[in-house]
Design a protein around this motif. Structure first.
Motif, short mmCIF file in Angstrom:
data_model
loop_
_atom_site.label_atom_id
_atom_site.label_comp_id
_atom_site.label_asym_id
_atom_site.label_seq_id
_atom_site.Cartn_x
_atom_site.Cartn_y
_atom_site.Cartn_z
N SER A 55 90.19 -11.90 -50.10
CA SER A 55 91.08 -12.00 -48.76
C SER A 55 90.13 -11.21 -47.77
O SER A 55 89.26 -10.71 -48.22
N ARG A 56 90.46 -11.53 -46.34
CA ARG A 56 89.81 -10.73 -45.56
C ARG A 56 90.48 -9.48 -45.69
O ARG A 56 91.32 -9.21 -46.22
N MET A 57 89.68 -8.83 -44.67
CA MET A 57 90.19 -7.28 -44.68
C MET A 57 91.33 -6.98 -44.32
O MET A 57 92.20 -7.71 -43.69
N ARG A 61 95.90 -10.96 -51.12
CA ARG A 61 96.75 -12.45 -51.67
C ARG A 61 96.51 -12.19 -53.29
O ARG A 61 95.83 -12.29 -53.93
N GLN A 102 81.80 -11.30 -63.33
CA GLN A 102 80.75 -11.60 -62.34
C GLN A 102 79.48 -11.02 -62.49
O GLN A 102 78.31 -11.55 -62.57
N ILE A 105 77.78 -12.47 -65.75
CA ILE A 105 77.39 -13.76 -65.38
C ILE A 105 75.92 -13.54 -64.75
O ILE A 105 74.83 -14.31 -65.21
N ILE A 106 75.74 -12.86 -63.79
CA ILE A 106 74.36 -12.83 -62.92
C ILE A 106 73.62 -12.04 -63.71
O ILE A 106 72.42 -12.49 -63.82
N GLU B 21 80.42 -7.44 -40.13
CA GLU B 21 81.03 -7.58 -41.68
C GLU B 21 79.95 -8.71 -42.22
O GLU B 21 79.43 -8.65 -43.28
N TYR B 40 71.24 -14.71 -57.17
CA TYR B 40 72.36 -14.20 -56.38
C TYR B 40 72.72 -15.04 -55.00
O TYR B 40 73.83 -15.02 -54.61
N ARG B 41 71.92 -16.13 -54.85
CA ARG B 41 72.14 -17.09 -53.58
C ARG B 41 73.43 -17.55 -53.84
O ARG B 41 73.97 -17.95 -52.85
N TRP B 43 76.01 -16.47 -55.47
CA TRP B 43 77.18 -15.64 -54.88
C TRP B 43 77.12 -15.15 -53.28
O TRP B 43 78.25 -15.07 -52.82
N TRP B 47 80.19 -15.66 -50.87
CA TRP B 47 80.73 -14.78 -50.05
C TRP B 47 81.09 -15.06 -48.70
O TRP B 47 81.78 -14.62 -47.83
N ARG B 50 83.84 -17.37 -48.32
CA ARG B 50 84.91 -16.46 -48.31
C ARG B 50 85.27 -15.95 -46.76
O ARG B 50 86.56 -15.96 -46.38
N GLN B 54 88.49 -17.09 -44.80
CA GLN B 54 89.59 -16.23 -44.72
C GLN B 54 89.87 -15.72 -43.26
O GLN B 54 90.97 -15.29 -43.13
N ASN B 55 88.87 -15.72 -42.62
CA ASN B 55 89.09 -15.25 -41.22
C ASN B 55 89.54 -16.39 -40.08
O ASN B 55 89.62 -16.10 -39.13
N GLU B 64 91.74 -20.40 -47.28
CA GLU B 64 91.09 -19.83 -48.22
C GLU B 64 90.19 -20.63 -49.06
O GLU B 64 90.47 -21.75 -49.49
N THR B 66 88.63 -21.39 -52.55
CA THR B 66 88.75 -20.83 -53.87
C THR B 66 87.67 -21.22 -54.66
O THR B 66 87.64 -21.15 -56.06
N SER B 70 79.81 -19.15 -60.04
CA SER B 70 79.76 -19.78 -61.38
C SER B 70 79.79 -21.48 -61.10
O SER B 70 78.76 -22.11 -61.69
#
Lengths: 388, 408
Positions: A55-57, A61, A102, A105-106, B21, B40-41, B43, B47, B50, B54-55, B64, B66, B70
């Motif tokens: 969730s955001r800061m 959730r 995670q 997996i990485i 952020e 990592y790209r 992930w 990010w 998200r 979320q913002n 959101e 989801t 993976s």
């Protein structure tokens, strides 16, 4: 112990304020969700099945594994968030477990990719000899013919090669054919290389898949001994014998795929893709060159001439400067110094060594493509003598 | 809490995230990209999404994302299945006759162009079906192949008509996308058509044609250029006219993007809820300007860093009693491996810095502009929307990543 939240049941798109109270008396432990206004029970969630979502800061959730995927409790405000984490201690555990999952997996994916890359870099050169045998020699000859036409058109601007001696029965051509056949004798190669000496200002020699080999006249003029000529010729025949052209085709195709995978751009159009692929392809190319040198050295041993001629000639026509040494990883040829070391190791220093061609043959080869006579000097204009 | 007076109520859209952020996400991503050989790209992309999702708070409730990394990783593996035949085709083609090779390359380019349309659609499906609002997810139905075919033939027609047909192409694709978009069990509608696009499009189009024509015509007719080799370099007035052309291009791009997004999105509705979007051209043009300034500043910074580093090496060589000449510098870089590593690091730093600026200024800016410019009339009508079954398709997003057409 209770906290307030916004609640969505994941079935209809409505959202309402609720109060969540932990019911430790029930088994399993339940989280009772009450409407903030009416205090009616809206739902009861199994507490251990609650999990945190990203969730955001300043917001938590919370979802539940036994409820629809979209069911949520959204908790805001520091006091509320602390209360929620206190009531549902498993939340942090689940989050930590997800974090490690995670990371695993990485880690696994990276290890797998790394082993593919290492296997590729070290495996392909080892397998290449065997991989090419899956491709019938006729294919390779056909590729060679296509490449031949393309190279001829680009080198001569569409005019076609100026072949030095078209008659195969001249002394020079017969000597070269004899040498080629001796070099390939007993090797069981599906190819019978043909060598053509072509007039050109570029000091170079090259072999195409399928055995068509070209020796450009400038390189003959640059050769001082028959062994220098023979060494380079044997090196090119090595490319034919090991089917390096075909190996190169296979490896460039697969390298593009691998580099594309690492960079995430399978179209291979990016600069990084091109640089990465050329780093790998050049590495394979240097290995092929070393293998062709080795072939030249062994041929020299068998036929009894000195293998160092190859590198003596290279020293004169393709000397590495500081710049190419600095960027050795971008070169498709090994550095000349390294090649010299490898070839000198193959030199038997046999006192009985004799040149690869007789003096008569060598003279004929040197005369195949004599440089054109210099243009006539302009007439010297002498001031008209005035008769006294 | 169902008040019937909500009929006239308008739901606001807010964006609560900050650039710093995002910067943190990007920097962490770069740090982890190298030890994971680029994996990592997936992930990183997760990010970023998200963060953006979320913002974005619609009528008080954040959306959101989801999806998981993976899924992206797996999707990329599936995409390989599309690319293997293409690579094999390239390999086989490289052994054929020249004419045949050119024909083959053209065919492969067509296939890739077609696949891009397919990938764009499936990627949109992937993102929508992993977007929740008020606990209900969005979805994109329709047929990605049908969309790709439309896009493919429209784009051919577009090239043939020098882009004049684009408003029809654009509206056809917008309508296909939105009319197959669902929120739970409720379908989206879009009323916009080619007329909605035509105004901004043709203004921008002809503005650029006029600017380019005037510049070219003026330079050509007055002969205000000097030949440097084979390249004509215009004189001072010509140069300023060329700069003017670039400004016109940037401005018309900002104008076109904001106008079309405002006008088209304002015709989008879900049941009784209506979307309304108002974007200012000046705001987007301002972002372009900030981006250009930042890129120039970054180039100066990189050049200064390189100069200071070289100066440091020089000074060290001088202090060590060596004559600081070019020879000594070259000898420092005489190891092939060191050089290649240096080159790669320099390349990554430059690429990373530019990527970071593009993300922080352009992508972030556009998202915030869209979010803050949007509002929803009658959001309460959506309370009765029901959830539908989950959508687990992965493949499109991976293909979009592989083809480099994924957005956000």
């Amino acid at each position: 112990m209770e906290f307030t939240a916004r609640y969505q049941d994941g079935k209809t798109a409505s959202s309402r304020d609720v109060i969540c109270i932990i019911d430790l008396a029930s088994d399993p432990v339940m989280l009772a969700i009450l409407d903030a206004g009416t205090r009616e029970i809206v739902d009861r969630w199994p507490a251990d099945e609650c999990h945190l979502l990203h969730s955001r800061m300043m917001e938590l959730r919370i979802g539940n594994r036994q409820r629809p995927a979209g069911a949520r409790l959204a908790v805001t405000g520091i006091e509320n968030m602390k209360a929620a984490l206190g009531v549902l201690p498993k939340l942090n555990q689940h989050q930590r477990a997800d974090y490690w999952k995670q990371a695993r997996i990485i880690g696994l994916a990276t290890a797998a990719l790394l082993s593919v890359i290492v296997a590729y870099l070290y495996g392909i050169p080892l397998l290449a000899d065997r991989l090419v045998t899956f491709f019938p020699p006729e294919w390779e000859s056909k590729i060679g013919a296509t490449a031949d036409a393309q190279i001829e058109a680009s080198l001569t601007g569409g005019k076609g090669y100026a072949v030095c001696e078209t008659n195969p029965n001249t002394v020079a051509n017969k000597a070269i054919t004899r040498f080629t056949e001796l070099a390939f004798a007993g090797l069981n190669s599906p190819f019978a290389p043909t060598v053509t000496v072509v007039r050109s200002d570029v000091p170079n020699a090259f072999a195409l898949p399928g055995g068509r080999t070209y020796y450009l006249s400038s390189l003959i003029q640059a050769s001082r001994t028959p062994d220098e000529f023979a060494g380079v010729l044997a090196h090119e025949l090595g490319h034919v014998y090991y089917r390096h052209g075909m190996q190169g085709l296979i490896s460039t195709s697969t390298t593009g795929l691998l580099v594309g995978f690492v960079l995430g751009d399978l179209t291979g159009l990016s600069v990084a893709g091109a640089v990465g692929a050329s780093l790998i392809d050049n590495r394979f190319s240097r290995q092929s060159e070393a293998q062709a040198d080795d072939f030249a050295g062994k041929t020299a041993q068998r036929l009894g001439f000195s293998p160092s001629g190859l590198v003596d000639l290279l020293d004169r026509v393709a000397k590495d400067d500081a710049f190419s040494k600095a960027l050795a990883l971008f070169q498709n040829h090994p550095l000349t110094d390294d090649r010299r070391a490898a070839l000198e190791a193959l030199d038997t220093k046999d006192p009985g060594a004799r040149p690869a061609f007789t003096t008569e043959e060598w003279n004929a080869i040197r005369d195949m493509c004599k440089p054109p006579p210099p243009p006539p000097l302009p007439d010297v204009v002498t001031p008209a003598e005035t008769t006294p | 809490m169902t008040d019937t007076t909500a009929e006239a109520r308008t739901g606001r859209v807010e964006f609560t995230g900050g650039r710093q952020e995002m910067l943190g996400i990007i920097l962490r991503g770069y740090a982890l990209m190298i030890p994971t050989i680029g994996l990592y790209r997936f992930w990183q992309a997760t990010w970023k999404r998200r963060f953006y999702w979320q913002n974005t708070v619609i009528d008080g409730e954040p959306i959101e994302y989801t999806g998981t990394a993976s899924q992206l990783l797996l999707g990329f593996f599936f995409a390989l299945a599309f690319f293997l035949p293409i690579y094999i085709a390239f390999f086989v083609l490289s052994m054929q006759d020249v004419d045949f090779v050119l024909l083959g390359y053209a065919a492969i380019a067509a296939v890739v162009w077609f696949l891009m349309g397919y990938a764009v659609y499936r990627a949109r499906d992937f993102r929508l079906s992993r977007t929740l609002w008020r606990g209900i997810r969005f979805d994109l139905k329709g047929n990605a192949f049908a969309y790709a075919l439309r896009r493919f033939f429209w784009s051919i027609a577009n090239v043939l008509t020098l882009g004049l047909i684009y408003p029809w192409m654009g509206s056809s694709l917008w309508r296909y996308r939105w009319r197959h978009t669902w929120y739970g069990d409720r379908k989206f509608e879009i009323a916009g058509n080619w007329k909605t696009i035509a105004g901004p499009y043709y203004s921008a189009y002809f503005l650029n044609v006029i600017a380019l024509g005037a510049t070219g015509g003026w330079i050509g007719s007055t002969g205000d250029f000097t030949m440097v080799g084979n390249v004509p370099v215009p004189g001072p007035i010509g140069i300023s006219m060329c700069i003017g052309c670039v400004l016109v291009l940037a401005f018309s791009l900002a104008f076109y993007r904001t106008r079309v997004a405002s006008r088209m999105l304002s015709t989008v509705s879900v049941g009784d809820a209506k979307l309304s979007v108002k974007l200012g051209t000046g705001a987007l043009f301002g972002q372009f300007a900030v981006y250009v300034v930042a890129v120039v500043a970054l180039l100066i910074l990189l050049a200064l860093t390189a100069a200071i580093a070289l100066g440091g090496v020089y000074a060290a060589a001088a202090a060590g009693g060596q004559t600081p000449d070019a020879e000594a510098l070259v000898s420092l870089f005489s190891s092939g491996t060191t050089n290649v590593i240096l080159l790669i690091v320099a390349y990554l730093v430059i690429l990373g810095a530019f990527g970071m600026l593009a993300e922080l200024i352009l992508s972030f800016g556009w998202w915030v502009l869209l979010a803050r410019g949007a509002s929803i009339a009658n959001p309460d009508s959506l309370r009765t929307v029901q959830a539908t079954a989950e959508d687990k398709a992965l493949i499109g997003q991976g293909l979009a990543d592989a083809l480099n057409v994924g957005a956000y």
